[in-house]
Design an enzyme around this catalytic site. Sequence first.
Site, short mmCIF file in Angstrom:
data_model
loop_
_atom_site.label_atom_id
_atom_site.label_comp_id
_atom_site.label_asym_id
_atom_site.label_seq_id
_atom_site.Cartn_x
_atom_site.Cartn_y
_atom_site.Cartn_z
N ARG A 235 11.04 -22.72 -23.22
CA ARG A 235 9.76 -22.33 -23.78
C ARG A 235 9.54 -23.05 -25.10
O ARG A 235 10.48 -23.19 -25.90
CB ARG A 235 9.71 -20.81 -24.03
CG ARG A 235 9.51 -19.97 -22.76
CD ARG A 235 8.13 -20.16 -22.17
NE ARG A 235 7.87 -19.35 -21.00
CZ ARG A 235 8.08 -19.73 -19.74
NH1 ARG A 235 8.56 -20.93 -19.49
NH2 ARG A 235 7.78 -18.92 -18.73
N GLU A 264 -0.10 -24.69 -25.13
CA GLU A 264 -0.22 -25.58 -23.97
C GLU A 264 -1.66 -25.63 -23.48
O GLU A 264 -2.22 -24.58 -23.17
CB GLU A 264 0.71 -25.09 -22.86
CG GLU A 264 2.18 -25.20 -23.29
CD GLU A 264 3.17 -24.69 -22.26
OE1 GLU A 264 2.75 -24.12 -21.24
OE2 GLU A 264 4.37 -24.87 -22.49
N HIS A 282 4.45 -28.67 -18.61
CA HIS A 282 5.00 -27.39 -18.10
C HIS A 282 5.01 -27.37 -16.57
O HIS A 282 4.31 -26.58 -15.94
CB HIS A 282 4.20 -26.19 -18.65
CG HIS A 282 4.97 -24.90 -18.54
ND1 HIS A 282 4.81 -23.85 -19.42
CD2 HIS A 282 5.90 -24.47 -17.64
CE1 HIS A 282 5.61 -22.85 -19.07
NE2 HIS A 282 6.28 -23.21 -17.98
N1 NAI Z 1 9.57 -25.11 -17.54
C1 NAI Z 1 9.32 -24.26 -16.57
O1 NAI Z 1 8.42 -24.45 -15.78
C2 NAI Z 1 10.17 -23.04 -16.44
C3 NAI Z 1 10.82 -22.50 -17.51
N2 NAI Z 1 11.62 -21.40 -17.37
C4 NAI Z 1 12.29 -20.85 -18.55
O2 NAI Z 1 13.70 -20.89 -18.33
C5 NAI Z 1 14.27 -19.71 -18.86
C6 NAI Z 1 15.61 -19.44 -18.20
O3 NAI Z 1 15.44 -19.10 -16.84
P1 NAI Z 1 16.67 -18.59 -15.94
O4 NAI Z 1 17.83 -19.47 -16.13
O5 NAI Z 1 16.15 -18.36 -14.58
O6 NAI Z 1 16.96 -17.19 -16.64
P2 NAI Z 1 18.33 -16.38 -16.69
O7 NAI Z 1 17.98 -15.02 -17.14
O8 NAI Z 1 19.09 -16.56 -15.44
O9 NAI Z 1 19.16 -17.14 -17.85
C7 NAI Z 1 18.86 -17.03 -19.21
C8 NAI Z 1 20.17 -17.11 -19.98
O10 NAI Z 1 19.88 -17.12 -21.36
C9 NAI Z 1 20.84 -16.33 -22.01
N3 NAI Z 1 20.41 -15.91 -23.35
C10 NAI Z 1 19.75 -14.79 -23.70
N4 NAI Z 1 19.62 -14.75 -25.04
C11 NAI Z 1 20.21 -15.87 -25.52
C12 NAI Z 1 20.41 -16.37 -26.82
N5 NAI Z 1 19.98 -15.71 -27.90
N6 NAI Z 1 21.05 -17.55 -26.96
C13 NAI Z 1 21.51 -18.21 -25.87
N7 NAI Z 1 21.37 -17.76 -24.62
C14 NAI Z 1 20.72 -16.60 -24.44
C15 NAI Z 1 21.07 -15.17 -21.06
O11 NAI Z 1 22.30 -14.49 -21.35
C16 NAI Z 1 21.08 -15.88 -19.72
O12 NAI Z 1 22.37 -16.30 -19.36
C17 NAI Z 1 13.19 -18.65 -18.59
O13 NAI Z 1 13.30 -17.56 -19.47
C18 NAI Z 1 11.90 -19.41 -18.79
O14 NAI Z 1 11.44 -19.25 -20.11
C19 NAI Z 1 11.81 -20.84 -16.14
C20 NAI Z 1 11.19 -21.35 -15.02
C21 NAI Z 1 10.26 -22.45 -15.10
O1 AKG Z 2 3.52 -20.51 -13.63
C1 AKG Z 2 4.19 -21.52 -13.84
O2 AKG Z 2 3.95 -22.57 -13.30
C2 AKG Z 2 5.31 -21.46 -14.85
C3 AKG Z 2 6.51 -20.69 -14.42
C4 AKG Z 2 7.48 -20.53 -15.52
O3 AKG Z 2 7.42 -21.17 -16.54
C5 AKG Z 2 8.55 -19.56 -15.36
O4 AKG Z 2 8.93 -19.25 -14.23
O5 AKG Z 2 9.06 -19.11 -16.38
#
Ligand code: NAI
Ligand code: AKG
Length: 321
Positions: A235, A264, A282
Amino acid sequence: MPKVVALPRSFSRSEEAKELLLKAGFEVIWNTEGRPLKEAELIEVIKGADALITGIDEVTAKVLEAGAPTLKVVAKYGVGYDNIDVEAANRLGIPVTITPGAPTRSVAELALTLMLSVARHIPQMNAGVREGGWGRTTGSELGDKVLGVVGLGAIGAEVVKRAVAFDMKVIAYDAFVRQDMIDKYGVEYVTLPELYAQSDFITLHAPAIPETVGMINKESLAQMKKTAILINTARGDLVVEQDLYEALSSGQIAGAGLDTFVQEPPATLDIVGLPNVVTSPHVGSNTVEAGYRMAKMAAEEAIRAVNGEAPKFPVKVPVNK
Ligand SMILES: NC(=O)C1=CN([C@@H]2O[C@H](COP(=O)(O)OP(=O)(O)OC[C@H]3O[C@@H](n4cnc5c(N)ncnc54)[C@H](O)[C@@H]3O)[C@@H](O)[C@H]2O)C=CC1
Ligand SMILES: O=C(O)CCC(=O)C(=O)O
């Protein structure tokens, strides 16, 4: 007839999810704007809806209050739910759900794509060749470099798998230690200052929560190697963009690959215009495959809610700033 408002850009491409909703007897309201909706727009469309399927639209307390008389679920199409006011949803008794695992592989692949693109200057050379030039720049390999993963959850773990295949050494920072990552991929857990100091590439995969918002700032950037490359597919809020701009312009770090921004599209073109920056709008989860998975899982949550069943992947804790 129950009504579902389906906002994500690519939702309408998922035949299976559409079919599920239509079979369940839903009237589906699509987002015809082709972009995430703002609070004022959502307040209008949410009225009378039974379910909301949202991507990165502004699902604020006011939106939830406008929908509350009928709204039975806010189903996030994705996993990062910082665009939803979960506290307000909790207060109004509206469950919020996510689609864990659905975007994981796509985001991990984009993180690697950005690492390679920055390291090998692909977009810059591509632009040059298209203009008739032949500017062959010298890049650097990923192999034998240290990758620092901030947030070793679902996406972070998939990045590790791929980075190890590129012969990278991986260090990580996360509050939760995953023994499988240590055993299988030799990941070494370190403190954040150690991660900043030792990494050649730093990739962010933590959610936007108070502990992480603004974590990449003047102080942390000053601890990084001058050759470091920062990748952000998590993010934009994790980064103080002005500080990153200064670090990239002054040579404090070498480059960045950015998929997410504080605003964004970005409010200014300062960072995105730098020669050592590669960006994407994004699109971490914007693949046909992830779109299908996210749409199906979100549609199933909407159907469960309307049928009075418990959600399968609810979230309770706000990640909002
Ligand atoms: N660019 C995009 O289109 C997308 C971006 N994302 C972002 O990716 C992030 C991660 O997604 P997932 O891996 O599926 O989530 P997840 O919940 O599996 O992993 C997140 C990890 O971050 C860790 N975490 C929490 N607080 C922390 C801190 N202060 N310092 C370091 N690590 C910490 C958690 O313990 C967990 O292991 C989402 O929250 C979202 O913001 C997700 C999907 C699409
Ligand atoms: O709606 C989207 O394309 C973004 C999804 C995303 O960033 C997320 O899964 O965290």
